[in-house]
Design a protein around this motif. Structure first.
Motif, mmCIF file in Angstrom:
data_model
loop_
_atom_site.group_PDB
_atom_site.id
_atom_site.type_symbol
_atom_site.label_atom_id
_atom_site.label_comp_id
_atom_site.label_asym_id
_atom_site.label_seq_id
_atom_site.Cartn_x
_atom_site.Cartn_y
_atom_site.Cartn_z
ATOM 1 N N LYS A 202 0.811 -1.707 -0.439
ATOM 2 C CA LYS A 202 0.388 0.576 0.322
ATOM 3 C C LYS A 202 1.045 1.411 0.203
ATOM 4 C CE LYS A 202 -3.673 -0.750 2.317
ATOM 5 N NZ LYS A 202 -4.580 -0.322 2.906
ATOM 6 N N PRO A 203 1.540 1.523 0.920
ATOM 7 C CA PRO A 203 2.450 2.693 0.581
ATOM 8 C C PRO A 203 3.180 3.036 -0.639
ATOM 9 C CG PRO A 203 3.520 1.522 2.737
ATOM 10 C CD PRO A 203 1.850 0.719 2.050
ATOM 11 N N ALA A 204 3.826 1.652 -1.663
ATOM 12 C CA ALA A 204 4.352 2.052 -2.366
ATOM 13 C C ALA A 204 3.461 2.137 -3.324
ATOM 14 C CB ALA A 204 4.811 0.512 -3.064
ATOM 15 N N PHE A 205 1.773 2.011 -3.261
ATOM 16 C CA PHE A 205 1.319 2.404 -4.217
ATOM 17 C C PHE A 205 0.356 3.381 -4.165
ATOM 18 C CE2 PHE A 205 -3.929 3.455 -4.222
ATOM 19 C CZ PHE A 205 -4.309 3.698 -5.867
ATOM 20 N N PHE A 206 0.267 4.460 -2.821
ATOM 21 C CA PHE A 206 0.721 6.007 -2.619
ATOM 22 C C PHE A 206 1.914 6.491 -3.493
ATOM 23 C CE2 PHE A 206 -2.321 4.288 1.101
ATOM 24 C CZ PHE A 206 -3.201 5.413 -0.079
ATOM 25 N N ALA A 207 2.985 6.336 -3.003
ATOM 26 C CA ALA A 207 3.406 7.232 -3.803
ATOM 27 C C ALA A 207 4.254 7.101 -4.828
ATOM 28 C CB ALA A 207 6.026 5.507 -2.983
ATOM 29 N N GLU A 208 3.276 6.414 -6.117
ATOM 30 C CA GLU A 208 3.787 6.455 -7.023
ATOM 31 C C GLU A 208 2.430 7.024 -7.399
ATOM 32 O OE1 GLU A 208 2.063 3.647 -11.033
ATOM 33 O OE2 GLU A 208 2.060 3.013 -9.424
ATOM 34 N N ARG A 209 0.933 6.871 -6.709
ATOM 35 C CA ARG A 209 0.438 8.262 -6.522
ATOM 36 C C ARG A 209 1.081 9.705 -6.603
ATOM 37 N NH1 ARG A 209 -2.537 7.995 -9.770
ATOM 38 N NH2 ARG A 209 -5.069 9.463 -8.263
ATOM 39 N N LEU A 210 1.641 9.575 -5.928
ATOM 40 C CA LEU A 210 2.226 11.001 -5.239
ATOM 41 C C LEU A 210 3.135 11.906 -5.847
ATOM 42 C CD1 LEU A 210 3.387 10.478 -1.251
ATOM 43 C CD2 LEU A 210 1.675 12.498 -2.417
ATOM 44 N N TYR A 211 4.305 10.500 -6.660
ATOM 45 C CA TYR A 211 5.003 10.619 -8.032
ATOM 46 C C TYR A 211 4.804 11.129 -8.907
ATOM 47 C CZ TYR A 211 8.523 10.371 -11.255
ATOM 48 O OH TYR A 211 9.934 10.196 -12.546
ATOM 49 N N LYS A 212 3.327 10.590 -9.435
ATOM 50 C CA LYS A 212 3.003 10.981 -10.606
ATOM 51 C C LYS A 212 2.036 12.584 -10.679
ATOM 52 C CE LYS A 212 2.099 6.658 -12.660
ATOM 53 N NZ LYS A 212 1.471 5.273 -13.452
ATOM 54 N N SER A 213 1.887 12.575 -9.251
ATOM 55 C CA SER A 213 0.672 14.035 -9.011
ATOM 56 C C SER A 213 2.072 15.217 -9.801
ATOM 57 C CB SER A 213 0.276 14.140 -8.355
ATOM 58 O OG SER A 213 1.073 14.130 -7.008
ATOM 59 N N MET A 214 3.394 14.785 -9.524
ATOM 60 C CA MET A 214 3.964 15.982 -9.407
ATOM 61 C C MET A 214 4.749 15.422 -10.397
ATOM 62 S SD MET A 214 5.412 16.317 -5.456
ATOM 63 C CE MET A 214 5.407 14.940 -4.396
ATOM 64 N N LYS A 215 5.792 14.495 -10.902
ATOM 65 C CA LYS A 215 6.760 14.656 -12.326
ATOM 66 C C LYS A 215 6.022 15.144 -13.584
ATOM 67 C CE LYS A 215 6.016 10.824 -15.054
ATOM 68 N NZ LYS A 215 4.714 10.836 -15.669
ATOM 69 N N GLY A 216 6.389 15.632 -14.631
ATOM 70 C CA GLY A 216 6.156 16.809 -15.937
ATOM 71 C C GLY A 216 5.640 17.544 -15.383
ATOM 72 N N LEU A 217 4.763 18.648 -16.056
ATOM 73 C CA LEU A 217 4.347 19.669 -16.054
ATOM 74 C C LEU A 217 3.317 19.626 -15.393
ATOM 75 C CD1 LEU A 217 5.062 21.265 -19.584
ATOM 76 C CD2 LEU A 217 6.294 21.610 -17.918
ATOM 77 N N GLY A 218 2.762 21.013 -14.102
ATOM 78 C CA GLY A 218 1.941 20.810 -13.905
ATOM 79 C C GLY A 218 1.869 19.852 -12.656
ATOM 80 N N THR A 219 0.427 19.785 -11.785
ATOM 81 C CA THR A 219 0.994 19.395 -10.327
ATOM 82 C C THR A 219 -0.416 18.836 -10.199
ATOM 83 O OG1 THR A 219 2.748 20.882 -9.386
ATOM 84 C CG2 THR A 219 1.351 18.867 -7.628
ATOM 85 N N THR A 220 -1.018 17.839 -9.945
ATOM 86 C CA THR A 220 -2.956 17.761 -9.932
ATOM 87 C C THR A 220 -2.204 17.562 -8.450
ATOM 88 O OG1 THR A 220 -2.295 15.871 -11.566
ATOM 89 C CG2 THR A 220 -4.248 16.063 -10.190
ATOM 90 N N ASP A 221 -2.889 18.989 -7.754
ATOM 91 C CA ASP A 221 -3.349 19.278 -6.122
ATOM 92 C C ASP A 221 -3.946 18.318 -5.838
ATOM 93 O OD1 ASP A 221 -0.992 21.666 -6.357
ATOM 94 O OD2 ASP A 221 -2.018 22.335 -7.663
ATOM 95 N N SER A 222 -5.305 17.493 -6.353
ATOM 96 C CA SER A 222 -6.184 17.068 -5.792
ATOM 97 C C SER A 222 -5.661 15.782 -5.256
ATOM 98 C CB SER A 222 -7.062 16.778 -6.222
ATOM 99 O OG SER A 222 -6.809 16.016 -8.000
ATOM 100 N N VAL A 223 -4.773 15.721 -6.014
ATOM 101 C CA VAL A 223 -4.374 14.178 -5.737
ATOM 102 C C VAL A 223 -3.067 14.172 -4.390
ATOM 103 C CG1 VAL A 223 -2.555 12.016 -6.613
ATOM 104 C CG2 VAL A 223 -4.888 12.959 -8.240
ATOM 105 N N LEU A 224 -2.154 15.261 -4.448
ATOM 106 C CA LEU A 224 -1.169 15.563 -3.572
ATOM 107 C C LEU A 224 -1.921 15.641 -2.103
ATOM 108 C CD1 LEU A 224 2.378 15.872 -3.190
ATOM 109 C CD2 LEU A 224 1.556 17.726 -3.654
#
Length: 317
Positions: free
Chosen positions: A245-267
């Motif tokens: 589960k922690p790895a699932f959340f780590a990946e979700r956090l990473y994807k919310s911040m990598k690349g252009l723009g931030t998916t703030d809702s997820v973060l």
């Protein structure tokens, strides 16, 4: 279970003193966001409830409403999230995800695939009480097809939570999934649902091993090949949460911040919801998976008071 959170009980806690600090922070022109951050991000959910009570008692007003009027943007979203009890926050996020045109499927998936039976039961109760209809009705009015059926199944909070592994059944389950997907033209998604939404964690880990043996593929790879869209996302989330589960959340956090723009809702959702549960493990997984600290990622991707409060929830490098 020992908490693996970054937010722990403040020593020498005094709700009245905290109320005083918050009132000072909101007095006059302008708001002292730092003071608000210092109080709220360094208290547990339970302590924040006592602060809310004490505030109402001494001011005769609702703390969340007052803060909501004083603050704005992402910083406000974090602060208001921190003031809610976990199931209330989950219910609020789910309601918000289904509001208006379009649905934020990511929210439905993040919450429903990762919560325990007890957590889902409480969210169901809170949702009904707060919004006057069942979460199942809301989900059914907002989603469709097999994706909807998976969510409805998760909402029953009926997953086996024992740690009994039935070896023969595990082989059978793996075979069923294989025959429902890779081994045929088209995919019988119900078979995936029955196994992935009902069986216990230990048993499923065994099923995944067997599946690899039978098909020569990892279960996640097969789901990606066989499904698409939200259905693919929810099945992958279930598998990842079962595995780590922690790895699932780590990946979700990473994807919310990598690349252009931030998916703030997820973060915001993950930082607020996991700060007291498993943020230490999420940080460790993040570092292991991406070679950078979660702290450095948040720091580079956010700014201002929003950044400050997230970094406190993250709990240092």
């Amino acid at each position: 279970m020992a908490s693996r959170g970054t937010v722990t009980e403040a020593a020498g806690f005094n709700a009245e003193a905290d109320v005083q600090k918050l009132r000072e922070a909101m007095k006059g022109a302008g708001t002292n966001e730092d003071a608000i951050t210092e109080v709220l991000a360094r208290r547990t959910v339970a302590q924040r409830q006592l602060i809310k009570e004490a505030y109402k008692q001494s001011v005769g007003k609702d703390l969340a409403s007052d803060l909501s009027a004083e603050l704005s943007g992402n910083f406000r979203s974090v602060v208001l999230g921190l003031l809610m009890l976990p199931p209330v926050y989950d219910a609020y996020e789910l309601k918000f995800a289904m509001k208006g045109a379009g649905t934020e499927e990511a929210c439905l998936i993040d919450v429903l695939a990762s919560r325990t039976n007890a957590e889902i039961q409480t969210v169901n109760m809170v949702y009904k009480k707060e919004y006057g209809k069942t979460l199942e009705d809301a989900v059914c009015g907002d989603t469709s097809g097999m994706f909807q059926r998976v969510l409805v199944s998760l909402l029953t909070a009926g997953r086996d939570e024992s740690d009994k592994v039935d070896e023969a059944q595990a082989v059978l389950d793996a075979k069923d999934i294989y025959e429902a997907g890779e081994a045929r033209w088209g995919t019988d998604e119900v078979k995936f649902l029955t196994v992935l939404c009902v069986r216990n964690e230990k048993h499923l880990l065994r099923v995944f091993q067997e599946y690899q043996k039978i098909s020569g593929r990892d279960i996640e790879e097969s789901i990606k090949r066989e499904m698409s869209g939200s259905l693919e996302d929810v099945f992958l989330a279930i598998v990842k949460c079962i595995r780590n589960k922690p790895a699932f959340f780590a990946e979700r956090l990473y994807k919310s911040m990598k690349g252009l723009g931030t998916t703030d809702s997820v973060l915001i959702r993950i930082m607020v919801a996991r700060a007291e549960i498993d943020m230490l493990d999420i940080k460790a997984q993040f570092l292991k998976m991406y070679g950078k600290t979660l702290y450095s990622f948040i720091k580079g991707d956010t700014s201002g008071d929003y950044r400050k409060i997230l970094l406190l929830l993250c709990g240092g490098e």
